[in-house]
Write an enzyme that holds these catalytic residues in place. Structure first.
Site, PDB file in Angstrom:
ATOM      1  N   PHE A  13      82.932   2.038  43.265  1.00 46.85           N
ATOM      2  CA  PHE A  13      83.646   3.141  43.926  1.00 46.85           C
ATOM      3  C   PHE A  13      82.795   3.740  45.061  1.00 46.85           C
ATOM      4  CE2 PHE A  13      83.819   7.919  43.272  1.00 46.85           C
ATOM      5  CZ  PHE A  13      84.709   8.136  44.311  1.00 46.85           C
ATOM      6  N   ASP A  33      76.261  -7.291  43.919  1.00 49.45           N
ATOM      7  CA  ASP A  33      77.031  -6.712  42.804  1.00 49.45           C
ATOM      8  C   ASP A  33      77.327  -7.803  41.782  1.00 49.45           C
ATOM      9  OD1 ASP A  33      78.941  -3.883  42.935  1.00 49.45           O
ATOM     10  OD2 ASP A  33      79.295  -5.322  41.329  1.00 49.45           O
ATOM     11  N   ASP A  58      72.984 -10.045  39.455  1.00 46.16           N
ATOM     12  CA  ASP A  58      72.743  -8.983  38.483  1.00 46.16           C
ATOM     13  C   ASP A  58      71.391  -8.336  38.823  1.00 46.16           C
ATOM     14  OD1 ASP A  58      71.958  -7.599  36.183  1.00 46.16           O
ATOM     15  OD2 ASP A  58      72.965  -9.022  34.855  1.00 46.16           O
ATOM     16  N   TYR A 145      72.747   5.924  29.303  1.00 49.46           N
ATOM     17  CA  TYR A 145      72.922   6.224  30.737  1.00 49.46           C
ATOM     18  C   TYR A 145      71.916   7.283  31.175  1.00 49.46           C
ATOM     19  CZ  TYR A 145      75.469   7.512  35.048  1.00 49.46           C
ATOM     20  OH  TYR A 145      75.829   7.774  36.358  1.00 49.46           O
ATOM     21  N   LYS A 149      68.683   6.581  33.545  1.00 48.15           N
ATOM     22  CA  LYS A 149      68.560   7.185  34.883  1.00 48.15           C
ATOM     23  C   LYS A 149      67.285   8.026  34.965  1.00 48.15           C
ATOM     24  CE  LYS A 149      72.392   5.887  37.056  1.00 48.15           C
ATOM     25  NZ  LYS A 149      72.430   5.254  38.382  1.00 48.15           N
ATOM     26  N   THR A 175      81.706  12.809  41.378  1.00 53.24           N
ATOM     27  CA  THR A 175      82.287  12.460  42.672  1.00 53.24           C
ATOM     28  C   THR A 175      83.597  11.716  42.436  1.00 53.24           C
ATOM     29  OG1 THR A 175      80.099  12.380  43.653  1.00 53.24           O
ATOM     30  CG2 THR A 175      81.830  11.169  44.805  1.00 53.24           C
ATOM     31  N   ARG A 186      87.212   8.072  34.128  1.00 50.65           N
ATOM     32  CA  ARG A 186      86.680   9.404  34.453  1.00 50.65           C
ATOM     33  C   ARG A 186      87.829  10.358  34.716  1.00 50.65           C
ATOM     34  NH1 ARG A 186      81.790   7.632  38.346  1.00 50.65           N
ATOM     35  NH2 ARG A 186      83.060   5.758  38.537  1.00 50.65           N
TER      36      ARG A 186
HETATM   37  P1  NAD Z   1      81.117   2.129  39.708  1.00 50.54           P
HETATM   38  O1  NAD Z   1      81.123   1.702  38.292  1.00 50.54           O
HETATM   39  O2  NAD Z   1      82.408   2.170  40.450  1.00 50.54           O
HETATM   40  O3  NAD Z   1      80.114   1.226  40.557  1.00 50.54           O
HETATM   41  C1  NAD Z   1      78.958   0.638  40.028  1.00 50.54           C
HETATM   42  C2  NAD Z   1      78.795  -0.738  40.647  1.00 50.54           C
HETATM   43  O4  NAD Z   1      77.593  -1.350  40.148  1.00 50.54           O
HETATM   44  C3  NAD Z   1      79.947  -1.687  40.302  1.00 50.54           C
HETATM   45  O5  NAD Z   1      80.383  -2.378  41.457  1.00 50.54           O
HETATM   46  C4  NAD Z   1      79.336  -2.653  39.291  1.00 50.54           C
HETATM   47  O6  NAD Z   1      79.970  -3.919  39.271  1.00 50.54           O
HETATM   48  C5  NAD Z   1      77.890  -2.681  39.752  1.00 50.54           C
HETATM   49  N1  NAD Z   1      76.943  -3.061  38.705  1.00 50.54           N
HETATM   50  C6  NAD Z   1      76.846  -2.542  37.445  1.00 50.54           C
HETATM   51  N2  NAD Z   1      75.850  -3.142  36.768  1.00 50.54           N
HETATM   52  C7  NAD Z   1      75.307  -4.049  37.617  1.00 50.54           C
HETATM   53  C8  NAD Z   1      74.244  -4.982  37.504  1.00 50.54           C
HETATM   54  N3  NAD Z   1      73.546  -5.122  36.348  1.00 50.54           N
HETATM   55  N4  NAD Z   1      73.946  -5.774  38.579  1.00 50.54           N
HETATM   56  C9  NAD Z   1      74.661  -5.665  39.733  1.00 50.54           C
HETATM   57  N5  NAD Z   1      75.677  -4.791  39.890  1.00 50.54           N
HETATM   58  C10 NAD Z   1      75.995  -4.005  38.836  1.00 50.54           C
HETATM   59  O7  NAD Z   1      80.396   3.561  39.739  1.00 50.54           O
HETATM   60  P2  NAD Z   1      80.210   4.595  40.939  1.00 50.54           P
HETATM   61  O8  NAD Z   1      80.922   5.830  40.579  1.00 50.54           O
HETATM   62  O9  NAD Z   1      80.501   3.941  42.220  1.00 50.54           O
HETATM   63  O10 NAD Z   1      78.660   4.888  40.824  1.00 50.54           O
HETATM   64  C11 NAD Z   1      77.718   4.298  41.704  1.00 50.54           C
HETATM   65  C12 NAD Z   1      76.323   4.824  41.388  1.00 50.54           C
HETATM   66  O11 NAD Z   1      76.303   6.241  41.582  1.00 50.54           O
HETATM   67  C13 NAD Z   1      75.873   4.558  39.964  1.00 50.54           C
HETATM   68  O12 NAD Z   1      74.511   4.237  39.954  1.00 50.54           O
HETATM   69  C14 NAD Z   1      76.109   5.888  39.272  1.00 50.54           C
HETATM   70  O13 NAD Z   1      75.236   6.075  38.190  1.00 50.54           O
HETATM   71  C15 NAD Z   1      75.827   6.879  40.401  1.00 50.54           C
HETATM   72  N6  NAD Z   1      76.556   8.137  40.164  1.00 50.54           N
HETATM   73  C16 NAD Z   1      77.903   8.221  40.383  1.00 50.54           C
HETATM   74  C17 NAD Z   1      78.540   9.423  40.118  1.00 50.54           C
HETATM   75  C18 NAD Z   1      80.026   9.597  40.343  1.00 50.54           C
HETATM   76  O14 NAD Z   1      80.555  10.659  40.019  1.00 50.54           O
HETATM   77  N7  NAD Z   1      80.728   8.637  40.909  1.00 50.54           N
HETATM   78  C19 NAD Z   1      77.828  10.525  39.616  1.00 50.54           C
HETATM   79  C20 NAD Z   1      76.472  10.368  39.377  1.00 50.54           C
HETATM   80  C21 NAD Z   1      75.822   9.184  39.677  1.00 50.54           C
HETATM   81  N1  UDP Z   2      87.711  14.394  30.380  1.00 49.03           N
HETATM   82  C1  UDP Z   2      88.942  14.793  29.900  1.00 49.03           C
HETATM   83  N2  UDP Z   2      89.950  13.895  29.887  1.00 49.03           N
HETATM   84  C2  UDP Z   2      89.826  12.628  30.366  1.00 49.03           C
HETATM   85  C3  UDP Z   2      88.566  12.214  30.870  1.00 49.03           C
HETATM   86  C4  UDP Z   2      87.519  13.127  30.860  1.00 49.03           C
HETATM   87  O1  UDP Z   2      89.119  15.950  29.475  1.00 49.03           O
HETATM   88  O2  UDP Z   2      90.815  11.876  30.334  1.00 49.03           O
HETATM   89  C5  UDP Z   2      86.618  15.384  30.416  1.00 49.03           C
HETATM   90  C6  UDP Z   2      85.319  14.909  29.778  1.00 49.03           C
HETATM   91  O3  UDP Z   2      85.326  15.181  28.391  1.00 49.03           O
HETATM   92  C7  UDP Z   2      84.310  15.761  30.539  1.00 49.03           C
HETATM   93  C8  UDP Z   2      84.910  15.902  31.930  1.00 49.03           C
HETATM   94  O4  UDP Z   2      86.306  15.630  31.781  1.00 49.03           O
HETATM   95  O5  UDP Z   2      84.206  17.051  29.962  1.00 49.03           O
HETATM   96  C9  UDP Z   2      84.316  14.943  32.944  1.00 49.03           C
HETATM   97  O6  UDP Z   2      84.355  13.663  32.387  1.00 49.03           O
HETATM   98  P1  UDP Z   2      83.976  12.353  33.209  1.00 49.03           P
HETATM   99  O7  UDP Z   2      84.056  11.206  32.270  1.00 49.03           O
HETATM  100  O8  UDP Z   2      84.780  12.293  34.457  1.00 49.03           O
HETATM  101  O9  UDP Z   2      82.471  12.609  33.696  1.00 49.03           O
HETATM  102  P2  UDP Z   2      81.144  13.175  32.970  1.00 49.03           P
HETATM  103  O10 UDP Z   2      81.448  13.576  31.559  1.00 49.03           O
HETATM  104  O11 UDP Z   2      80.194  12.032  33.031  1.00 49.03           O
HETATM  105  O12 UDP Z   2      80.764  14.339  33.795  1.00 49.03           O
END
Ligand code: NAD
Ligand code: UDP
Length: 313
Positions: A13, A33, A58, A145, A149, A175, A186
């Site tokens: 994403f 990816d 990977d 997770y 991290k 995000t 999510r």
């Molecule tokens: P996502 O799951 O859509 O994207 C993750 C990508 O990483 C995918 O394309 C997946 O195929 C690839 N991937 C996973 N494991 C892999 C591996 N072992 N080798 C190669 N590729 C691999 O998630 P996202 O929301 O786009 O998140 C991207 C990054 O941002 C992540 O590191 C996530 O922890 C971080 N992040 C995202 C959010 C958010 O709200 N979206 C919040 C905090 C941190």
């Molecule tokens: N959540 C929810 N219904 C859903 C998915 C998530 O109420 O269908 C809640 C979840 O319990 C959390 C918040 O929404 O309190 C955000 O969840 P998400 O999985 O998006 O992200 P994170 O918990 O990692 O912040």
């Protein structure tokens, strides 16, 4: 100056938006990816663009490519996916960090880690500033997770201190936006898909837990600024506007005109009660603040999912 930039997790994403942004600035982008949570839908349109290349790989295996800068985003981010194979999630964070850091050291290039607000766990301080060390359960279901991290942040910090690698750490808060997977799990994508399909909207627990939702374009802008300004961080990147999960559900029902009912489901174990970034550091170091208000970002995301759901299954 145009660069060749490696984006791990570029078919996901956030990664797909980041690749598009870097291409639009004239850079060549190498997306690495394993497609475990990323999709052809996200990578496909990028393949049409000049300067884009894709490697299926990977990050837990060593990486040998040429690059002028590295963004490390590869890691499942939705609780549904990162808890499905927790050992693999932990390995992705730790071994992935080791592999991108080794590459950055060999090439002498900067490397940015996509870290997360999850390093704060269920925070006892509110809002969260970068100097708060967090409240994480190391043995719970989210630990694969959160601790992965946190360990990656440690590796980035030690490679910087001891090996002179030019690192940056972004702590990303929730995000959302187009190109989330429809089954991502999510909260924003779940509620929008449920609302558009007229299905029950599943609020976990009483819905009073809060999150702060950042539109993806704003986040990507913060990541690019952090890479370009060269600040090591960690730096919080997120939208400080805080909403309860119930408020989010009501807003989405209202905006979609949905007939869905809001129903309650069990609260997942260790679900953080509150989340709000203090972005003072990002404002000062990067001149960055989010610009897209929640309703505007939701409108764009709803339009995206209307298109996805209109396609044949
Ligand atoms: P996502 O799951 O859509 O994207 C993750 C990508 O990483 C995918 O394309 C997946 O195929 C690839 N991937 C996973 N494991 C892999 C591996 N072992 N080798 C190669 N590729 C691999 O998630 P996202 O929301 O786009 O998140 C991207 C990054 O941002 C992540 O590191 C996530 O922890 C971080 N992040 C995202 C959010 C958010 O709200 N979206 C919040 C905090 C941190
Ligand atoms: N959540 C929810 N219904 C859903 C998915 C998530 O109420 O269908 C809640 C979840 O319990 C959390 C918040 O929404 O309190 C955000 O969840 P998400 O999985 O998006 O992200 P994170 O918990 O990692 O912040």
């Amino acid at each position: 100056m145009a660069q060749r930039i490696l984006v791990t997790g570029g078919a996901g994403f956030v990664g797909s938006h980041l690749c598009a942004r870097l291409l639009s600035e004239g850079h060549d982008v190498l997306c690495l990816d394993d497609f475990s949570t990323g999709s052809e839908r996200n990578a496909g349109p990028l393949l049409e663009r000049r300067g884009f290349a894709l490697i299926r790989h990977d990050v837990t295996a060593p990486i040998a490519v040429e690059a002028d800068a590295i963004y490390n985003l590869a890691c499942p981010a939705s609780p549904r996916y990162y808890q499905a194979d927790p050992v693999r999630t932990l390995r992705t964070s730790i071994e992935g960090a080791l592999n991108v850091l080794a590459l950055a050291e060999t090439l002498g290039v900067p490397v940015l880690q996509a870290s997360t607000s999850e390093v704060y766990g269920d925070p006892a301080e509110h809002p969260q500033r970068e100097n708060y060390w967090g409240n994480v359960n190391p043995v719970g279901p989210r630990a694969c997770y959160d601790e992965g991290k946190r360990a990656a942040e440690t590796l980035f910090s030690d490679y910087r201190r001891h090996r002179g690698v030019d690192t940056r750490i972004a702590r990303i808060f929730n995000t959302y936006g187009p190109q989330m997977h429809r089954h991502d799990g999510r909260v924003v994508s779940n509620f929008i898909v449920q609302a558009l399909k007229g299905e029950d909207i599943t609020v976990y627990g009483d819905g009073r837990q809060s999150r702060s939702f950042c539109y993806v374009d704003d986040l990507v802008d913060g990541l690019v600024r952090l890479m370009e300004r060269g600040a090591p961080g960690p730096v919080n990147l997120g939208n400080p506007e805080e909403y309860s999960v119930r408020e989010l559900a009501e807003t989405i029902v209202n905006m979609t005109g949905s007939t869905s009912r809001i129903v309650q489901r069990d609260l997942p174990v260790d679900d953080p009660r509150q989340r709000q970034p203090d972005i003072t550091l990002a404002r000062e170091l990067l001149g960055w603040a989010p610009r897209v208000p929640l309703r505007e970002g939701l409108a764009r995301t709803i339009a995206y999912f209307e298109g996805v759901l209109a396609e044949p299954a």
